[in-house]
Design a protein around this motif. Sequence first.
Motif, short mmCIF file in Angstrom:
data_model
loop_
_atom_site.label_atom_id
_atom_site.label_comp_id
_atom_site.label_asym_id
_atom_site.label_seq_id
_atom_site.Cartn_x
_atom_site.Cartn_y
_atom_site.Cartn_z
N ILE A 136 0.85 -1.19 0.00
CA ILE A 136 0.00 0.00 0.00
C ILE A 136 0.89 1.24 0.00
CG2 ILE A 136 -1.93 -1.13 1.19
CD1 ILE A 136 -0.95 0.15 3.80
N SER A 137 0.27 2.39 -0.20
CA SER A 137 1.02 3.64 -0.16
C SER A 137 1.17 4.10 1.29
CB SER A 137 0.30 4.73 -0.95
OG SER A 137 -0.92 5.07 -0.31
N ARG A 138 2.13 4.99 1.51
CA ARG A 138 2.29 5.54 2.85
C ARG A 138 1.04 6.31 3.26
NH1 ARG A 138 7.53 8.04 5.82
NH2 ARG A 138 6.45 8.98 7.59
N ALA A 139 0.41 6.98 2.32
CA ALA A 139 -0.81 7.73 2.64
C ALA A 139 -1.91 6.79 3.14
CB ALA A 139 -1.28 8.50 1.42
N THR A 140 -2.04 5.64 2.49
CA THR A 140 -3.04 4.67 2.94
C THR A 140 -2.70 4.16 4.32
OG1 THR A 140 -3.49 4.00 0.66
CG2 THR A 140 -4.15 2.47 2.40
N LEU A 141 -1.42 3.90 4.57
CA LEU A 141 -0.99 3.44 5.89
C LEU A 141 -1.35 4.47 6.96
CD1 LEU A 141 0.54 1.24 7.50
CD2 LEU A 141 2.64 2.54 7.07
N HIS A 142 -1.15 5.76 6.63
CA HIS A 142 -1.48 6.81 7.59
C HIS A 142 -2.98 6.92 7.82
CE1 HIS A 142 2.07 8.84 9.01
NE2 HIS A 142 2.63 8.72 7.81
N ARG A 143 -3.77 6.61 6.82
CA ARG A 143 -5.21 6.64 7.03
C ARG A 143 -5.66 5.54 7.98
NH1 ARG A 143 -5.42 8.11 1.50
NH2 ARG A 143 -5.76 5.94 0.83
N LEU A 144 -4.97 4.40 7.92
CA LEU A 144 -5.31 3.28 8.80
C LEU A 144 -4.78 3.48 10.21
CD1 LEU A 144 -4.55 0.34 6.33
CD2 LEU A 144 -6.81 0.96 7.22
N PHE A 145 -3.55 4.01 10.29
CA PHE A 145 -2.89 4.17 11.59
C PHE A 145 -2.26 5.56 11.61
CE2 PHE A 145 -2.49 -0.24 10.13
CZ PHE A 145 -3.27 -0.87 11.10
N PRO A 146 -2.70 6.42 12.52
CA PRO A 146 -2.29 7.82 12.47
C PRO A 146 -0.81 8.08 12.72
CG PRO A 146 -3.59 7.35 14.44
CD PRO A 146 -3.69 6.16 13.57
N GLY A 147 -0.09 7.11 13.24
CA GLY A 147 1.33 7.31 13.49
C GLY A 147 2.01 6.00 13.85
N ARG A 148 3.32 6.06 14.01
CA ARG A 148 4.10 4.86 14.29
C ARG A 148 3.67 4.19 15.60
NH1 ARG A 148 8.86 3.05 12.52
NH2 ARG A 148 9.98 1.62 13.86
N ASP A 149 3.47 5.00 16.63
CA ASP A 149 3.08 4.46 17.93
C ASP A 149 1.75 3.71 17.84
OD1 ASP A 149 3.65 4.33 20.86
OD2 ASP A 149 1.72 5.38 20.97
N ALA A 150 0.83 4.27 17.08
CA ALA A 150 -0.48 3.61 16.92
C ALA A 150 -0.34 2.29 16.18
CB ALA A 150 -1.43 4.53 16.17
N LEU A 151 0.53 2.25 15.19
CA LEU A 151 0.76 1.02 14.42
C LEU A 151 1.36 -0.06 15.32
CD1 LEU A 151 0.92 -0.59 11.76
CD2 LEU A 151 3.15 0.48 11.38
N ILE A 152 2.39 0.30 16.08
CA ILE A 152 3.04 -0.67 16.96
C ILE A 152 2.06 -1.20 18.00
CG2 ILE A 152 4.76 -0.85 18.81
CD1 ILE A 152 6.59 0.89 17.07
N ARG A 153 1.23 -0.31 18.54
CA ARG A 153 0.24 -0.74 19.53
C ARG A 153 -0.74 -1.72 18.92
NH1 ARG A 153 -4.81 0.64 20.89
NH2 ARG A 153 -5.44 0.42 23.08
N GLU A 154 -1.19 -1.46 17.69
CA GLU A 154 -2.16 -2.34 17.04
C GLU A 154 -1.54 -3.70 16.72
OE1 GLU A 154 -5.42 -2.04 16.46
OE2 GLU A 154 -5.37 -0.17 17.57
N VAL A 155 -0.27 -3.72 16.31
CA VAL A 155 0.41 -4.99 16.07
C VAL A 155 0.50 -5.78 17.38
CG1 VAL A 155 2.55 -6.11 15.36
CG2 VAL A 155 1.72 -4.14 14.09
N GLY A 156 0.83 -5.09 18.46
CA GLY A 156 0.91 -5.75 19.76
C GLY A 156 -0.42 -6.33 20.20
N LEU A 157 -1.48 -5.57 20.01
CA LEU A 157 -2.81 -6.07 20.38
C LEU A 157 -3.18 -7.30 19.54
CD1 LEU A 157 -4.90 -2.80 20.86
CD2 LEU A 157 -4.41 -4.54 22.60
#
Length: 203
Positions: free
Chosen positions: A33-54
Amino acid sequence: MATDRDTVLEAAVGVLSRRPTAHLDEIARAAGISRATLHRLFPGRDALIREVGLLGLQRFAAALDTAATEEGDVEAALRRLVDAAVPDAMLCAFLAGENQLYDHADINDLWEVQIDRLHALFLRGQREGVFRIELSAAWLSEAFFDLVAGIGWAIQDGRLAPRDAAFSLAELFLGGALRRPEPPTSVVTTHSTSDRKPETDTP
């Protein structure tokens, strides 16, 4: 077509488990996916890491549920857990290696619930004489989880074939954790001097 969040998270863990400082661009490329799409799904790096952990903790909880670790023969329950956990071994590798996760109270609480369930399995096994009692149940729990994580890294690096993973994990862990039978006590027979035949002179 809508992007599947879990697919993106699994692509992210494949990158972050080996390179925790990987850029979001690299994660986006891995997910296709594009970085823009990634940002739409997860607003930042911390949010992404938290979601992977969950996701990792939810999958490990599901593995414990599938294995029904509170029921039946303890060794069989552990083998069921191995079979259920190995498909998500990379998520376990991420959980084992990403210290930033545990800054989140909800992540910490969920981790404690799952590790307590694992701890209870080993305690039950020790009480039933299945697992070694000179190794603490807490250590057995940590060692088991770290071995699952190690399986994830070994598969990712091509050092272990996925079809061999469950067998390799179960045999290695149980080879060290199972209680060994006590060796039989040797009986030493002694004879009193009265049992000996009297010595005679040679004719």
